[in-house]
Every structure is written in structure tokens, then in C-alpha cells.
Design a protein around this motif. Structure first.
Motif, PDB file in Angstrom:
ATOM      1  N   LEU A 230       0.896  -1.297  -0.052  1.00 41.51           N
ATOM      2  CA  LEU A 230       0.098   0.071   0.007  1.00 41.51           C
ATOM      3  C   LEU A 230       1.023   1.195   0.032  1.00 41.51           C
ATOM      4  CD1 LEU A 230      -3.178  -0.569   2.326  1.00 41.51           C
ATOM      5  CD2 LEU A 230      -3.085  -0.176  -0.055  1.00 41.51           C
ATOM      6  N   PRO A 231       1.972   1.162   0.793  1.00 41.99           N
ATOM      7  CA  PRO A 231       2.697   2.602   0.627  1.00 41.99           C
ATOM      8  C   PRO A 231       2.988   3.121  -0.479  1.00 41.99           C
ATOM      9  CG  PRO A 231       3.431   1.350   2.699  1.00 41.99           C
ATOM     10  CD  PRO A 231       2.525   0.363   1.838  1.00 41.99           C
ATOM     11  N   ALA A 232       3.297   2.315  -1.638  1.00 44.21           N
ATOM     12  CA  ALA A 232       3.675   2.655  -2.934  1.00 44.21           C
ATOM     13  C   ALA A 232       2.373   3.664  -3.474  1.00 44.21           C
ATOM     14  CB  ALA A 232       3.915   1.643  -3.788  1.00 44.21           C
ATOM     15  N   LEU A 233       1.357   3.595  -2.926  1.00 47.20           N
ATOM     16  CA  LEU A 233       0.223   4.264  -3.747  1.00 47.20           C
ATOM     17  C   LEU A 233       0.319   5.708  -3.253  1.00 47.20           C
ATOM     18  CD1 LEU A 233      -2.735   1.853  -3.166  1.00 47.20           C
ATOM     19  CD2 LEU A 233      -1.537   2.069  -5.160  1.00 47.20           C
ATOM     20  N   ALA A 234       1.099   5.947  -2.099  1.00 46.10           N
ATOM     21  CA  ALA A 234       1.421   7.251  -1.610  1.00 46.10           C
ATOM     22  C   ALA A 234       1.840   8.085  -2.785  1.00 46.10           C
ATOM     23  CB  ALA A 234       2.425   7.487  -0.576  1.00 46.10           C
TER      24      ALA A 234
ATOM     25  N   ALA B 164      -2.906   8.261  -3.685  1.00 45.26           N
ATOM     26  CA  ALA B 164      -3.767   7.852  -2.682  1.00 45.26           C
ATOM     27  C   ALA B 164      -3.986   8.097  -1.365  1.00 45.26           C
ATOM     28  CB  ALA B 164      -4.076   6.239  -2.979  1.00 45.26           C
ATOM     29  N   LEU B 165      -2.624   8.014  -0.665  1.00 42.39           N
ATOM     30  CA  LEU B 165      -2.503   8.273   0.624  1.00 42.39           C
ATOM     31  C   LEU B 165      -2.066   9.544   0.995  1.00 42.39           C
ATOM     32  CD1 LEU B 165      -0.824   4.720   1.409  1.00 42.39           C
ATOM     33  CD2 LEU B 165      -3.189   5.237   1.749  1.00 42.39           C
ATOM     34  N   PRO B 166      -2.477  10.088   2.263  1.00 41.08           N
ATOM     35  CA  PRO B 166      -1.868  11.262   2.537  1.00 41.08           C
ATOM     36  C   PRO B 166      -0.467  11.140   3.144  1.00 41.08           C
ATOM     37  CG  PRO B 166      -4.130  11.032   3.527  1.00 41.08           C
ATOM     38  CD  PRO B 166      -3.707   9.601   2.887  1.00 41.08           C
ATOM     39  N   PRO B 167       0.426  12.069   3.241  1.00 41.97           N
ATOM     40  CA  PRO B 167       1.876  12.059   3.805  1.00 41.97           C
ATOM     41  C   PRO B 167       1.943  11.338   4.911  1.00 41.97           C
ATOM     42  CG  PRO B 167       1.465  14.005   2.659  1.00 41.97           C
ATOM     43  CD  PRO B 167       0.282  13.351   2.546  1.00 41.97           C
ATOM     44  N   GLY B 168       2.730  10.284   5.252  1.00 42.76           N
ATOM     45  CA  GLY B 168       2.727   9.754   6.720  1.00 42.76           C
ATOM     46  C   GLY B 168       1.980   8.224   6.920  1.00 42.76           C
ATOM     47  N   THR B 169       0.958   8.183   6.051  1.00 44.85           N
ATOM     48  CA  THR B 169       0.305   6.984   6.270  1.00 44.85           C
ATOM     49  C   THR B 169       0.661   5.914   6.129  1.00 44.85           C
ATOM     50  OG1 THR B 169      -1.823   8.065   5.392  1.00 44.85           O
ATOM     51  CG2 THR B 169      -2.174   6.069   5.553  1.00 44.85           C
ATOM     52  N   GLY B 170       1.686   5.746   4.895  1.00 50.24           N
ATOM     53  CA  GLY B 170       2.369   4.615   4.767  1.00 50.24           C
ATOM     54  C   GLY B 170       3.238   4.243   5.928  1.00 50.24           C
ATOM     55  N   ALA B 171       4.013   5.432   6.434  1.00 49.80           N
ATOM     56  CA  ALA B 171       4.826   5.176   7.478  1.00 49.80           C
ATOM     57  C   ALA B 171       4.621   4.565   8.755  1.00 49.80           C
ATOM     58  CB  ALA B 171       5.606   6.680   7.788  1.00 49.80           C
ATOM     59  N   ARG B 172       3.422   4.281   9.001  1.00 44.65           N
ATOM     60  CA  ARG B 172       2.897   3.758  10.048  1.00 44.65           C
ATOM     61  C   ARG B 172       2.898   2.189   9.961  1.00 44.65           C
ATOM     62  NH1 ARG B 172      -1.988   7.453   9.487  1.00 44.65           N
ATOM     63  NH2 ARG B 172      -3.304   5.339   9.155  1.00 44.65           N
ATOM     64  N   ILE B 173       3.424   1.583   8.860  1.00 49.41           N
ATOM     65  CA  ILE B 173       3.513   0.332   8.635  1.00 49.41           C
ATOM     66  C   ILE B 173       4.847   0.085   8.281  1.00 49.41           C
ATOM     67  CG2 ILE B 173       1.189  -0.243   8.563  1.00 49.41           C
ATOM     68  CD1 ILE B 173       1.812  -0.736   5.572  1.00 49.41           C
ATOM     69  N   MET B 174       5.414  -1.184   8.699  1.00 51.33           N
ATOM     70  CA  MET B 174       6.806  -1.623   7.984  1.00 51.33           C
ATOM     71  C   MET B 174       6.629  -3.002   7.803  1.00 51.33           C
ATOM     72  SD  MET B 174       9.631   0.436   8.151  1.00 51.33           S
ATOM     73  CE  MET B 174      10.865  -0.583   8.610  1.00 51.33           C
TER      74      MET B 174
ATOM     75  N   HIS C  48      -2.170   5.410  15.975  1.00 45.25           N
ATOM     76  CA  HIS C  48      -0.918   4.883  15.263  1.00 45.25           C
ATOM     77  C   HIS C  48       0.186   5.661  15.168  1.00 45.25           C
ATOM     78  CE1 HIS C  48      -2.564   0.745  14.968  1.00 45.25           C
ATOM     79  NE2 HIS C  48      -3.577   1.448  14.628  1.00 45.25           N
ATOM     80  N   ARG C  49       1.328   5.714  15.214  1.00 47.45           N
ATOM     81  CA  ARG C  49       2.587   6.650  15.231  1.00 47.45           C
ATOM     82  C   ARG C  49       3.506   5.998  14.249  1.00 47.45           C
ATOM     83  NH1 ARG C  49       6.392   6.637  19.180  1.00 47.45           N
ATOM     84  NH2 ARG C  49       5.419   4.878  20.329  1.00 47.45           N
ATOM     85  N   PRO C  50       4.227   6.943  13.434  1.00 47.91           N
ATOM     86  CA  PRO C  50       5.012   6.391  12.231  1.00 47.91           C
ATOM     87  C   PRO C  50       6.441   6.040  12.866  1.00 47.91           C
ATOM     88  CG  PRO C  50       5.034   8.668  12.615  1.00 47.91           C
ATOM     89  CD  PRO C  50       3.956   8.312  13.471  1.00 47.91           C
ATOM     90  N   PHE C  51       6.955   4.878  12.198  1.00 47.61           N
ATOM     91  CA  PHE C  51       8.096   4.365  12.925  1.00 47.61           C
ATOM     92  C   PHE C  51       9.309   5.356  12.757  1.00 47.61           C
ATOM     93  CE2 PHE C  51       5.928   0.510  11.879  1.00 47.61           C
ATOM     94  CZ  PHE C  51       6.509  -0.572  12.793  1.00 47.61           C
ATOM     95  N   PRO C  52      10.128   5.574  13.885  1.00 52.01           N
ATOM     96  CA  PRO C  52      11.206   6.444  13.783  1.00 52.01           C
ATOM     97  C   PRO C  52      12.208   6.437  12.758  1.00 52.01           C
ATOM     98  CG  PRO C  52      11.338   4.927  15.633  1.00 52.01           C
ATOM     99  CD  PRO C  52       9.960   4.605  14.739  1.00 52.01           C
ATOM    100  N   GLY C  53      12.706   7.596  12.329  1.00 50.12           N
ATOM    101  CA  GLY C  53      13.814   7.305  11.675  1.00 50.12           C
ATOM    102  C   GLY C  53      13.894   7.861  10.209  1.00 50.12           C
ATOM    103  N   GLY C  54      12.831   8.264   9.932  1.00 50.63           N
ATOM    104  CA  GLY C  54      12.277   8.753   8.571  1.00 50.63           C
ATOM    105  C   GLY C  54      12.438   7.631   7.472  1.00 50.63           C
TER     106      GLY C  54
END
Length: 443
Positions: free
Chosen positions: A245-249, A253-263, A415-421
């Protein structure tokens, strides 16, 4: 890179060799209209397609590969109640009353599997019984305390088994105690996913394989989804694409940061050659599914043809571990020494989408009141999604057609984004998981 690795890991799947695809769902051609477009042909997307089609909605589902191709069709096959995070996280966020409501829905997810199997005659090798075991005396005491609290607070009794009584279900020297749950069980996940696909198709859903979404354009009242050879004009959209899904950013499709909530976390599974039934009796007499209570856990179960299916290797870097078959074989031998020299005939893997707190991440985009057609998002099942993903699809259908209250209960989880950018989040996760692994090893 992630997709290329995922394709490589799918090549030797025993599930793919033993499940038949009876329908040819061709790639989307031209423009079609849909009340609901679904991106992702796994258990969550197929469940939503089935539920929406049952309710009379025009549904078009787009899958970039084949239906059930990714995590939904390559997992360990264990259907369990609850969540990967445990209920303490849910209580902390939602309070006890709503945590109880949410727990009840995770048990409903198991009931839903049986209802769909019966109604649509899905032959998926269901076997009842699930066992959680502890690898040390300290972990056995903690597991028992948790089981007693689940019985008293959530009205979910399980059978406690001390080290001697474990032999009723598992014959292994490795474990110090365990909980047996008759509500859980295991199945062939790809057969089940394809059964849901057949059911959704028969109910009227349009399913298209090999139809990757290349662009999503959001307008005031509709959303346009473009594929290589076609497009869907939809009133509402569900995104249910697991780690992809993060590829859809990048396609709107996805607002910034949405994909960063999963790894993405790589998980790996193998199966032995078929064992004699008497030999399986000496390993897993009741044929229950088993997982341990470690953070980085082993999980295993018998198959319908008397193989032992074993999972117990993970990668937090997205790189496939070297000598994968050998390392899985070594872990299997620690559990069942008598299988130390029995080869694994198939070894495969894939990626699951984990969140920071291991709670599922369901949301609706944009928030209520914003302009644009709603987009529903299901992600973050964190390796505990075989049953829950099926319920998640039903909750989206309810929210679209009837009542959003049950979906919104999950959506309240923060949910929080994973740290580290973008550059450091993977190395940071690897270091964090090494710490958890050390805790597992020290008991």
C-alpha cells in the motif's frame, strides 16, 4: 525492490502447488463504473467484495498479481482470536468496555470463517484447536496469568496445561506450559482465499487480476483508479494491499505519513515431506496449531496430508536470510529433535505489515466532513490477520452500507510512524527487534 523480493519468496510455496484456481479473472480493460472499488485481492479485500456484493453494491476489485497471492495466501494458516498487540494496548487506548467489544469482534471473526465455509462450501482443510506454549518457566507463569485474566475479564476461558499435561497436544521437550483454545484452529489459507473469491464472484463482484493501480485521482464526488489498460470510476474506495500500500502514496492515494505507520517484515515457512499418521500422533496428537509466546515466535501445525508446516524465521530488513531452509530446519529440530534429519520439501515466505504497537490500523480518508469521496484503509494486521482481515472487510461493508460504529471503534486506535524517517526507519527497527530477540533468548 520489495515486490521483486516478494515474487522470489512466492516461487516455492506449497500452498500454491496444492490449491486450484478455477476462475480466470482477466485484467481490467476499458472504463467501468463501480459503487465501490477495492484495491487488493487478499482476505480483507475479498471479504469486503463478498459482503458488499451480498448487499447489492456494484463492486470492482483490482489485484496487481493474483488473488490471494501475497500474505493472505502464504501465511502460517493459524486462525486465532485476539490481536497481535494483546488487549492491554487496547484497554489503554479505548478503556475496558470498548476493549471488550473489540475482543468480541475478534471472536466473531472466527465464527465468520465457519459461516462462509458452510454457506459457500469452501474446502480449506479446517482443523480445530490452537495451543500457545511457553519456552521457559518464567514465560509459562506469565502466560498463565494472562490466560486467567482473559477468562475473568473477557469471559474467554482456555484450558491451562502444565508441562506434564502438554503431552495431550504436543510431544516436545522444549515447552514449560501452555493454553489450549478450542475456538481457534488452522486451515489452508490460499484455498480459503480462493473460496472467498469464488463466493464474491458468484454474488456479482467483478474481480480483475494483473491490474495494478498506477494512478488514483480524487474528485469531489468520485475517485478514478487507472490501471495499465483500464480505469474504474468509483463512488467509494477501499485500499487493502498489505505492505504494498505505501507505494500508492506516490500515485495520489495516501496522505503523507500514512504509509510510514507500517513496516514490511519478512516471514518464512517450510513444510516437511508427508509423515506417517502414527509419527504425527507422536508429535501433535490432537492436530492443533501451535505457536509460542515469544516476541519473535515459532509457529507450526500439521497439514491435511500429514506434513508438518513450520514457521519461525523473520527479517526486519526486507533482505531474505541466507540459508533459509537450513535455519528453519534448525529451529524445527529444537522443537522436535526426531525431525532433525527430515528435509523440508518446500520453503517460501512473504511480507506482513506491522505497526509500532502491533494493533491494526483501520481508517477512513478523508476525515468526516472533508470534500471528496471516502477512501477506506485497512493495514497493520501485524501477522495476526488470517481471521481478523475477514472481519475487517465486513466492517468496511457495514460502514459503507449501514452503520459505521464497529469500523469506527477500530479507527479510534492511534498509530505513530516508525522513527528514523525514510532512510533510518529500517535500521532502527532492526536494532529494536534485536533487543526483543535477546529478551526471548534470556527467557
Amino acid at each position: 525492490m520489495l515486490l521483486q523480493t516478494d515474487r522470489s519468496l512466492a516461487r516455492h510455496s506449497w500452498y500454491a502447488e496444492t490449491a486450484s484456481r478455477r476462475q480466470d479473472h482477466r485484467a481490467l480493460q476499458g472504463e467501468v463504473r463501480a459503487e465501490v472499488a477495492i484495491v487488493g485481492g487478499g482476505l480483507a479485500g475479498l471479504s469486503a467484495a463478498l459482503e458488499l456484493a451480498q448487499r447489492g453494491r456494484q463492486v470492482v476489485l483490482l489485484e496487481a498479481q493474483q488473488l490471494g497471492w501475497a500474505a493472505s495466501g502464504r501465511n502460517g494458516g493459524q486462525a486465532l482470536g485476539g490481536l497481535a498487540c494483546g488487549m492491554d494496548e487496547i484497554e489503554a487506548q479505548l478503556g475496558l468496555a470498548d476493549a471488550r467489544r473489540l475482543w468480541a469482534m475478534t471472536l466473531e471473526a472466527l465464527t465468520l470463517i465457519h459461516a462462509r465455509r458452510d454457506r459457500y462450501r469452501i474446502a480449506c482443510d479446517w482443523q480445530s484447536g490452537a495451543l500457545t506454549v511457553a519456552t521457559s518457566a518464567r514465560k509459562a507463569a506469565a502466560l498463565r496469568r494472562d490466560a486467567e485474566r482473559m477468562a475473568s475479564v473477557y469471559d474467554h476461558p482456555t484450558q491451562w496445561l502444565d508441562r506434564a499435561a502438554l503431552g495431550l497436544h504436543i510431544r516436545s521437550p522444549r515447552y514449560h506450559g501452555g493454553c489450549y483454545d478450542r475456538r481457534g484452529g488452522h486451515l489452508h489459507p490460499l484455498k480459503y482465499a480462493l473460496g472467498l473469491a469464488d463466493a464474491a464472484w458468484r454474488e456479482g463482484a467483478r474481480l480483475h487480476e494483473h491490474s495494478p493501480v498506477q494512478r488514483i485521482e480524487r474528485h469531489r464526488s468520485v475517485t478514478l483508479l487507472r490501471t495499465p489498460q483500464g480505469q474504474v470510476v468509483a463512488d467509494q474506495v477501499l485500499l487493502a494491499g498489505n505492505v504494498h500500500l505505501p507505494a500508492l502514496a506516490g500515485v495520489g492515494a495516501l496522505p503523507p505519513g500514512t504509509g510510514a505507520r507500517i513496516m514490511p517484515v519478512g516471514t518464512y515457512v517450510g513444510v516437511t515431506e508427508p509423515l506417517d499418521p502414527s509419527e504425527m500422533d507422536g508429535l501433535l496428537p490432537t492436530r492443533a496449531a501451535v505457536c509460542d509466546s515469544n516476541f519473535v515466535l515459532d509457529y507450526f501445525r500439521p497439514t491435511a496430508d500429514q506434513r508438518l508446516l513450520f514457521g519461525g524465521k523473520v527479517s526486519y530488513s526486507t533482505l531474505t536470510p541466507p540459508n533459509l531452509a537450513g535455519s528453519l530446519q534448525a529451529r524445527l529440530a529444537r522443537v522436535f529433535p526426531r525431525l532433525a534429519w527430515r528435509p523440508l520439501t518446500h520453503v517460501w515466505g512473504g511480507f506482513v505489515d506491522i505497526t509500532m504497537n502491533r494493533a491494526p490500523d483501520f481508517s477512513r480518508l478523508p476525515p468526516d466532513g472533508a470534500a471528496g469521496a471516502p477512501i477506506y484503509l485497512l493495514q497493520g494486521f501485524s501477522g495476526h490477520g488470517l481471521a481478523l482481515s475477514g472481519l475487517a472487510g465486513k466492517l468496511v461493508a457495514e460502514a459503507i452500507c449501514e452503520d459505521a460504529s464497529r469500523f469506527d471503534l477500530f479507527a479510534r486506535l492511534r498509530h505513530r510512524p516508525f522513527p528514523g524517517g525514510e532512510r533510518l526507519r529500517t535500521p532502527t527497527l532492526v536494532l529494536g527487534m534485536l533487543w526483543h530477540r535477546l529478551r526471548d533468548l534470556t527467557g
